[in-house]
Enzyme design. Sequence first.
Site, PDB file in Angstrom:
ATOM      1  N   GLU A  32       0.899  -1.204  -0.021  1.00 48.49           N
ATOM      2  CA  GLU A  32      -0.050  -0.012   0.230  1.00 48.49           C
ATOM      3  C   GLU A  32       0.878   1.337   0.022  1.00 48.49           C
ATOM      4  O   GLU A  32       1.574   1.483   0.923  1.00 48.49           O
ATOM      5  CB  GLU A  32      -0.877   0.162   1.219  1.00 48.49           C
ATOM      6  CG  GLU A  32      -1.750   1.179   1.288  1.00 48.49           C
ATOM      7  CD  GLU A  32      -2.585   1.000   2.462  1.00 48.49           C
ATOM      8  OE1 GLU A  32      -2.558   0.178   3.697  1.00 48.49           O
ATOM      9  OE2 GLU A  32      -3.193   2.117   2.995  1.00 48.49           O
ATOM     10  N   ASP A  47      -5.014  10.385   9.771  1.00 47.31           N
ATOM     11  CA  ASP A  47      -3.744   9.723  10.212  1.00 47.31           C
ATOM     12  C   ASP A  47      -3.145  10.161  11.529  1.00 47.31           C
ATOM     13  O   ASP A  47      -3.228  11.293  11.957  1.00 47.31           O
ATOM     14  CB  ASP A  47      -2.663   9.918   9.267  1.00 47.31           C
ATOM     15  CG  ASP A  47      -2.778   8.959   8.033  1.00 47.31           C
ATOM     16  OD1 ASP A  47      -2.700   8.016   8.171  1.00 47.31           O
ATOM     17  OD2 ASP A  47      -3.322   9.457   6.784  1.00 47.31           O
TER      18      ASP A  47
END
Lengths: 394, 263
Positions: free
Chosen positions: B49, B60
């Site tokens: 990824e 995040d």
Amino acid sequence: MNPDNRGYYGRYGGRFVPETLIPAVEGIEKAYRELQADPAFHEEFSYYMQNYVGRESPLYYARRLSNELGGARIYLKREDLNHTGSHKINNTIGQALLARRMGKKRLIAETGAGQHGVATATAAAVLGMACTVYMGAKDVERQRLNVFRMKMLGAEVCEVKKGSETLKDATNEAFRDFIASFEYSHMCIGSVVGPHPYPMIVRDFQSIIGKELREQFQALEGRLPDIILACVGGGSNSMGVFYPFLEDEVDLIGIEAGGKSDLPGEHCITLSQGTDGVLHGAFSRLLQDEHGQILDTHSISAGLDYPGVGPEHASLRESKRVRYVSVNDEEALSAFLRLSQIEGIIPALESAHAVAYAMKIAPGLHPDTALVVNLSGRGDKDVEQVAQLLESGR
Amino acid sequence: MGSLRDNLKSLQDKGDTAVISFIMAALPDENLCLDCIRALEQGGCDVLELGVPFTDPLADGEVIERFHHRGTEQGLNLSKCLDFAGKVAKVSTMPLVLFCYYNPIYKMGWDKFVAEASSLGIQGLIVPDVPLDEMELLQCDAIEPIPMVAPSSSDERMQKAAEQDPSFIYCVSVRGVTGVRGELPEQEIREYLGRVRSFSTAPLALGFGISRPEQVKIFRGSANAVVVGSHLARTIEEYSSRPHLLPGELEKIIRGLKQAGLS
């Protein structure tokens, strides 16, 4: 206009948040719809607006300013006189009541100038909730007074030293907190931005400004004002004063922060110079580079220093129902001083942008023209910064 | 390059836990990043990824956020990361999934993005700020958008994710943003994965907070894959003064996770 069931105002709006957060925003929407239908809530909200915030806020005819400029008659809608010193408290009381109804014990807020942070800390105090406010390190520096106020009110202030260290980074950090804590916390967004239903909720709570103005002006002159001006950062005071007039023949003008220049990074002219994109949960206009990275912004006023804007504003711009213009740092500063000296009212630097535009256009208008400036906040918080600017300018 | 769907399916059939590695594109620099990617593959990583740095990565946590900001400060953007993906495809056979916030993709234009990304062999796309309701924005034949679910997701939303018949469902382990966590609530996560399973036969990838082989062992049987990201990012930071040792360390981490997931 009300958004469609996916939260879109025309092309703009929606719900661009991580899947984790969807149950939270769906829960807020459901609770808000229930509240709207509950007369007891409206009564409670009015009670606080009247007895705690001090509403209604006066509509003041600025006689000396009008006379000096010649031309249009200038009225000020005095949101600066609200408890805590700005319009932000209308929304935070509303959202805190909503949060309490949902059983939440804690409020999270992002703040730029600190006005929304103070208003959230205040609402949390009066309703007995915990409060965490995120504020960019740059804003902590230029708005120290508000940091002390929040702490005195019992809030935890988290300084955000990431990215551009301003409102957008504080907003990212508040979202991160919310993603991890929504089971017991409510994110009290301070402007008409964010994922659906926030832009609608904030607008509804703020539209008390426009509703009052309508009645006050009717009582004064038996008609509606000709022009309404309000500054636009995220766009909550402007949306609040414009919304009840959208169907009327009233010229609505939003004033964005022109900053130092038209160069990228030196202004916050999001609606007029930005492009379509997604930031902080909504599809709207924003200031970005050719690769979709969000640009740094600049404004003399921390509260307007933001690269995004509410989706309903983006839609009102597209339909041309509202006109958006800009005023630069220098013009805002000189309006700040002039209003202080001529009317004895020190406006917030944010609101000074709207005053500056009024000063620009009023002389060219007929004396029959009634122009209302939404004076969204008072300038006590800006006095230190302005003093420094004036000294360094000498 | 292997097929994302077939590779994950065959591991699922065997009962092995697949390892998906998240790594930010072209950081700390292009060459070191390529060395790291080779090392991940050596260690047994099944899917890569690749992250695209964005100025405002609100899903995040702290560690990955630092990589986003470092990337944007170095001028990385979606088109540079796509160029980099092309280089990755030359040195690795791992199926490639791109992780990118929506705004850079919107700005590039969906059609242009799909044409470029698919020509480079990118097979999957994870857009953390596009929830299931808006996933139609990401529909196309060439690249598969990967649905995410969370412990807080309702049954209806899990059903919605399952209806896409995805190569895998990204199952966020806990409430919160990405990041390394000490303890994961084992029983709760097992029940949650069981709930997702009741709607879908697709491989389930557990992400957020995965860093140790014991965690892989604990969830083997309920998760078909694990996603490791913040732990790798933290390791990259730890080795910043000894970059020559970094690939070996990453290889070791992946090997440990991979072995813990073998049937």
